[in-house]
Scaffold this active site. Structure first.
Site, PDB file in Angstrom:
ATOM      1  N   CYS A  94       6.922 -11.270  37.725  1.00  0.00           N
ATOM      2  CA  CYS A  94       6.714 -10.209  36.707  1.00  0.00           C
ATOM      3  C   CYS A  94       7.680 -10.355  35.535  1.00  0.00           C
ATOM      4  O   CYS A  94       7.622 -11.331  34.812  1.00  0.00           O
ATOM      5  CB  CYS A  94       6.827  -8.829  37.355  1.00  0.00           C
ATOM      6  N   ARG A 127      -2.760  -1.744  31.040  1.00  0.00           N
ATOM      7  CA  ARG A 127      -1.907  -2.152  32.143  1.00  0.00           C
ATOM      8  C   ARG A 127      -2.774  -2.754  33.242  1.00  0.00           C
ATOM      9  O   ARG A 127      -3.867  -2.256  33.527  1.00  0.00           O
ATOM     10  CB  ARG A 127      -1.160  -0.923  32.661  1.00  0.00           C
ATOM     11  N   HIS A 191       3.358  -8.989  42.339  1.00  0.00           N
ATOM     12  CA  HIS A 191       4.616  -8.277  42.192  1.00  0.00           C
ATOM     13  C   HIS A 191       5.292  -7.987  43.531  1.00  0.00           C
ATOM     14  O   HIS A 191       4.665  -8.050  44.579  1.00  0.00           O
ATOM     15  CB  HIS A 191       4.357  -7.014  41.334  1.00  0.00           C
TER      16      HIS A 191
END
Ligand SMILES: [Zn+2]
Lengths: 237, 406
Positions: A94, A127, A191
């Site tokens: 990330c 997002r 992530h």
């Protein structure tokens, strides 16, 4: 490995650590120890000098401010770039993935990165949150990638970085490709504890850093069940 | 109260009653929703004339609200949203249902705190803690602190009761000129290692903390948990006897005493009431089934898992994990929890996301057994105590199983 001990560094957990980033360090140490490889882990805070002689470096996700600060400090320190030049392996996640590139955006400003991956990152319209799946670059010889992504960035690859995977579910870099790799550096938007769902990726890092062609198999029954569940979650039956 | 508000109040109560009668929960959300549709200012109308306390934070707000309502009850009737319906719809419904009361103590979702401050004009706001909770939906932790800070800066008349052990809370509460600090300990520190003011590292030693780069540091608390009691601002120590388990609930009781203190309630008056609180929305509830004494503990984020291990007895323990909308879809937080305290007891796992937990426990070297249902878990453990630790929807699932009459 420089001697008989595998050294793993977690870079700046005081700045870059969102949910479960610690997991990758725990998983690598567990899988090394299970093969009888002595292993030491180090959490290197942002006010400490970056060691240059470790075998695997891990860097996690985080918010804009800490991301920009981490990039500044790593550039000023220089130790990580030296370690990579000496052949260390890296897993960058990330925000940590973005700062391995030439540039990224934090708090609306373009920030310089380490330039260790030929990538640039900017902001996406939306997002990206949810399950992430992809077919990993065949040259790496790994089964499909599964992860959970949660990021606002989009990443563009230059000629000297290869996509880690072709996206089959989710967004990744741009909806087409996910992550990047070059040499022994792996970057991904999967992530947090990315290695929990991808034990073969953990073993790739261990093989790179030990020089072993193959490692003794471990009982990955639970990890395989988890992979089976996540690789099909939300798909039509 | 304006006519529109009266109509809205009646509609809200009727809808809540109908929802209850239809077997759809306690009706607090639907009732409030209908009331607010008719009169958007209904919450403000219902709150006016009452002395209101709001209780907010990532963890402990349901329990602290319940204990605070019990303590303030020394002074008179208290309206409260005791079912954890902690958004404006739930507040509206709670106030409409109780009719006029001199006091209200409202658990408030941390995202909604600024909005609820505007609507209810509270006398006291209690800020418990801020930690990571459902990153895939919630705002980042530091943004939440900023949201609180801004809201409080606009209301210097509010008395703030805040946790001196949480740097993010201290930073947010320092905007208020009238702050009472409490210290109830803080097990979870991973979200406050960087100063929200200056970005420098935060150092810790003993119970103290300070920023290395700016003046932000731990304020001196007026209310302090010490051993099995609480020291009040005058320096008097009071034994706190609770039916709720664990140090964390002692901390929640200290917070409740501090909030009630702002209303003029003395600890000696409040303590007998706190000792009568047993379970809260099913949490800590004990159920006997097939010779097993089952105790339910809710843990919804890393900080509250550490607290649950502290509360649990050394007995067979069932862990249940889901990742549905109310839980957050991401299970990464499992890797922030150290499960090693469970190595000394039999562990069973279940839930939608049992496999995520299985991989975590394997690396954590905690032996476990996977079961598909709660009944299967019961059959696997000997008669005696079974501790159940579950996250939000997993907890509700198990409550539903236990509520079923055999
Ligand atoms: Zn500071």
């Amino acid at each position: 490995m420089n001697d008989s001990t595998l050294r793993i560094v977690w870079i700046y957990p005081d700045l870059l650590s969102t949910y479960g980033d610690r997991g990758n360090m725990l998983i690598l140490a567990h899988r090394a120890a299970a093969r009888g490889i002595p292993v030491e882990t180090y959490e290197v805070r942002s006010d400490m000098q970056m060691p240059t002689t470790a075998d695997i470096y891990l860097i996690g996700g985080g918010e804009d401010g800490p991301q920009a600060l981490a990039a500044q400090r790593l550039i000023a320190d220089g130790g990580l770039n030296r370690a990579v030049a000496q052949g260390a392996s890296v897993l960058a996640i990330c925000a940590g993935y973005q700062l391995f590139g030439h540039s990224f955006f934090a708090k609306g400003t373009k920030c310089g990165g380490l330039g260790l991956l030929d990538i640039t990152s900017d902001r996406g319209e939306t997002r990206a949150v949810g399950e992430l799946r992809g077919d990993i670059d065949p040259r790496l010889g790994l089964p499909p990638l599964t992860g959970f992504e949660n990021h606002g960035g989009r990443t563009h690859l230059g000629a000297h970085a290869a996509p880690l995977a072709r996206v089959t579910g989710g967004i990744g870099n741009d909806g087409q490709t996910e992550g990047a790799w070059y040499g022994k550096i792996i970057g991904t938007y999967s992530h947090g504890p990315a290695l929990a769902r991808n034990p073969a990726l953990a073993d790739l890092l261990l093989r790179w850093s030990t020089g072993a062609d193959r490692l003794a198999p471990l009982d990955d029954t639970w990890a395989e069940r988890l992979r089976g569940e996540r690789l099909t979650a939300g798909l039509p039956a | 109260m304006p006519l529109r508000a009266i109509v809205a109040t009646t509609a809200s109560k009727t809808a809540a009653a109908l929802s209850r009668a239809a077997g759809r929960g306690d009706g607090s959300v639907i009732g409030g929703w209908i009331g607010l549709k008719i009169d958007p200012d209904l919450l403000a109308h219902l709150a006016s004339g009452r002395a209101v306390a709001l209780v907010s934070g990532t963890n402990g707000k349901t329990t602290t609200t319940r204990l605070t309502a019990a303590a303030v009850g020394v002074l008179g009737r208290v309206a409260t949203n005791s079912y954890g319906a902690n958004m404006p719809t739930g507040h509206t419904s709670a106030l409409a249902k109780e009719g006029h009361t001199p006091f209200a103590v409202l658990e408030t979702d941390e995202h909604y705190l600024p909005q609820v401050i505007e609507a209810t004009r509270p006398k006291v706001v209690a800020l418990l803690n801020l930690s990571r909770d459902q990153l895939d939906r919630a705002k980042e932790v530091a943004m939440m602190a900023q949201l609180w800070k801004t809201a409080l800066a606009g209301h210097p008349e509010i008395r703030v009761v805040a946790n001196a052990d949480d740097p993010l809370v201290v930073w947010a509460a320092a905007a208020s000129p009238q702050t009472t600090w409490f210290s109830a300990g803080q097990r979870w520190q991973d979200d406050s290692s960087v100063c929200p003011e200056s970005g420098h590292p935060i150092e810790r030693a003993g119970g103290d903390w300070w920023c290395v780069g700016c003046p932000l540091r731990r304020p001196t608390p007026q209310w302090v948990v010490e051993e099995d009691g609480v020291i009040d601002p005058r320096g008097d120590w009071h034994l706190v006897k609770l039916q709720l388990p664990g140090k964390v609930n002692l901390g929640n009781a200290a917070t409740a005493l501090a909030v009630a203190g702002e209303f003029g309630v003395r600890p000696i008056e409040a303590l007998p009431r706190l000792s009568r609180v047993t379970s809260i929305a099913g949490r800590y509830a004990q159920v006997d089934r097939d010779g097993r004494n089952i105790r339910l503990l809710l843990a919804k984020n890393p900080a509250s898992w550490l607290e649950a291990f502290d509360m649990a007895d050394q007995a067979p323990t069932l862990l249940s994990i889901n990742a549905r909308d109310p839980d957050g879809l991401d299970t990464s937080w499992l890797w922030d929890v150290d499960f090693s305290p469970l190595r000394d007891r039999p562990v069973l796992i279940t839930g939608d996301r049992a496999y995520d937990l299985a991989v975590r426990l394997q690396v954590n070297q905690v032996p476990f057994q996977h079961v598909h249902t709660f009944d299967e878990a019961l059959a696997q453990v000997p008669p005696g105590r079974l501790e159940v630790i579950a996250n939000y929807t997993a907890f509700q699932d198990i409550r539903a199983v236990l509520d079923r009459v055999n």
